[in-house]
Design a protein around this motif. Structure first.
Motif, PDB file in Angstrom:
ATOM      1  N   ALA A  69       0.860  -1.187   0.000  1.00 11.69           N
ATOM      2  CA  ALA A  69       0.000   0.000   0.000  1.00 11.69           C
ATOM      3  C   ALA A  69       0.894   1.234   0.000  1.00 11.69           C
ATOM      4  O   ALA A  69       2.074   1.148   0.339  1.00 11.69           O
ATOM      5  N   THR A  70       0.322   2.363  -0.359  1.00 13.48           N
ATOM      6  CA  THR A  70       1.076   3.621  -0.305  1.00 13.48           C
ATOM      7  C   THR A  70       1.280   4.014   1.156  1.00 13.48           C
ATOM      8  O   THR A  70       0.559   3.532   2.049  1.00 13.48           O
ATOM      9  N   GLN A 115      -2.007   5.237   2.603  1.00 15.09           N
ATOM     10  CA  GLN A 115      -2.949   4.156   2.916  1.00 15.09           C
ATOM     11  C   GLN A 115      -2.520   3.405   4.178  1.00 15.09           C
ATOM     12  O   GLN A 115      -3.353   3.037   5.005  1.00 15.09           O
ATOM     13  N   THR A 116      -1.230   3.189   4.335  1.00 10.14           N
ATOM     14  CA  THR A 116      -0.717   2.482   5.513  1.00 10.14           C
ATOM     15  C   THR A 116      -0.980   3.286   6.777  1.00 10.14           C
ATOM     16  O   THR A 116      -1.454   2.744   7.778  1.00 10.14           O
ATOM     17  N   LYS A 163       3.999   2.227  -4.269  1.00 10.40           N
ATOM     18  CA  LYS A 163       2.872   1.350  -3.943  1.00 10.40           C
ATOM     19  C   LYS A 163       3.204   0.324  -2.868  1.00 10.40           C
ATOM     20  O   LYS A 163       2.372  -0.482  -2.491  1.00 10.40           O
ATOM     21  N   LEU A 196      -6.151  -2.526   5.932  1.00  9.40           N
ATOM     22  CA  LEU A 196      -5.735  -2.349   4.537  1.00  9.40           C
ATOM     23  C   LEU A 196      -6.561  -3.244   3.621  1.00  9.40           C
ATOM     24  O   LEU A 196      -6.987  -2.810   2.550  1.00  9.40           O
ATOM     25  N   ASP A 228      -9.157  -2.133   0.613  1.00 14.79           N
ATOM     26  CA  ASP A 228      -9.123  -2.645  -0.760  1.00 14.79           C
ATOM     27  C   ASP A 228     -10.502  -3.073  -1.219  1.00 14.79           C
ATOM     28  O   ASP A 228     -10.904  -2.822  -2.344  1.00 14.79           O
TER      29      ASP A 228
END
Length: 171
Positions: free
Chosen positions: A35-36, A39-40, A93, A161, A165
């Motif tokens: 994840a970016t 996002q993390t 990513k 995460l 998604d």
């Protein structure tokens, strides 16, 4: 007498502690995520919120939160968790999450106060009025080093995460 022996004789002895740090594997405090960094860190923020933490900082690269505990009547614990999210791939990513948890310990300290009364002509009179005041005093602070503590945190971040998604795919 040499200058070094004079200085040695005048100096006070300092208490020494064994080294507390052993630089080695980073597996305890960091994990790779597909994840970016944003996002993390968002998943880490949600993980902390789900466990009752109060978020003090929430950015795309840093999240920190605090939670208080009272294991018994005369002690208090405060746990602060900080997560730093950085890119670990050229396309951004994959990210690396670094986590540290600091636990502060406080103990209840009681202090007695007595009262005295000043009376004009007579002077000061001590009266048997006593009161006690309680205050929390910091007695220790340590970084959490438990591998299972960090493993459970990282597992929860991964769950958020995966949930993100699923939400992204639905839109």
């Amino acid at each position: 007498m040499s200058l070094s022996s004079l200085l040695t004789g005048c100096g006070t002895s300092l208490k020494t502690f064994p080294s507390q740090e052993k630089f080695g594997s980073t597996a305890t405090y960091s994990r790779l995520f597909d994840a970016t960094p944003a996002q993390t860190c968002e998943a880490a923020r949600r993980a902390l919120l789900s466990q009752g933490y109060i978020i003090s900082t929430a950015r795309e690269d840093l999240v920190s939160g605090q939670k208080s505990f009272q294991p018994d009547v005369e002690s208090h614990l405060q746990l602060e968790i900080r997560i730093v999210c950085v890119p670990d791939s050229k396309d951004g990513k994959v990210s690396l999450g670094f986590v540290t948890a600091l636990q502060d310990r406080y103990a209840l300290k009681k202090s007695n106060n007595s009262a005295s009364l000043g009376v004009g002509v007579i002077g000061s009179v001590s009266l048997p009025f006593t009161s006690s005041s309680d205050s929390l005093v910091k007695v220790g602070s340590e970084t959490i080093v438990s591998v299972s503590f960090y493993d459970s945190f990282f597992d929860l971040v991964k769950q958020y995460l995966v949930a993100d998604d699923g939400l992204d795919a639905a839109h």
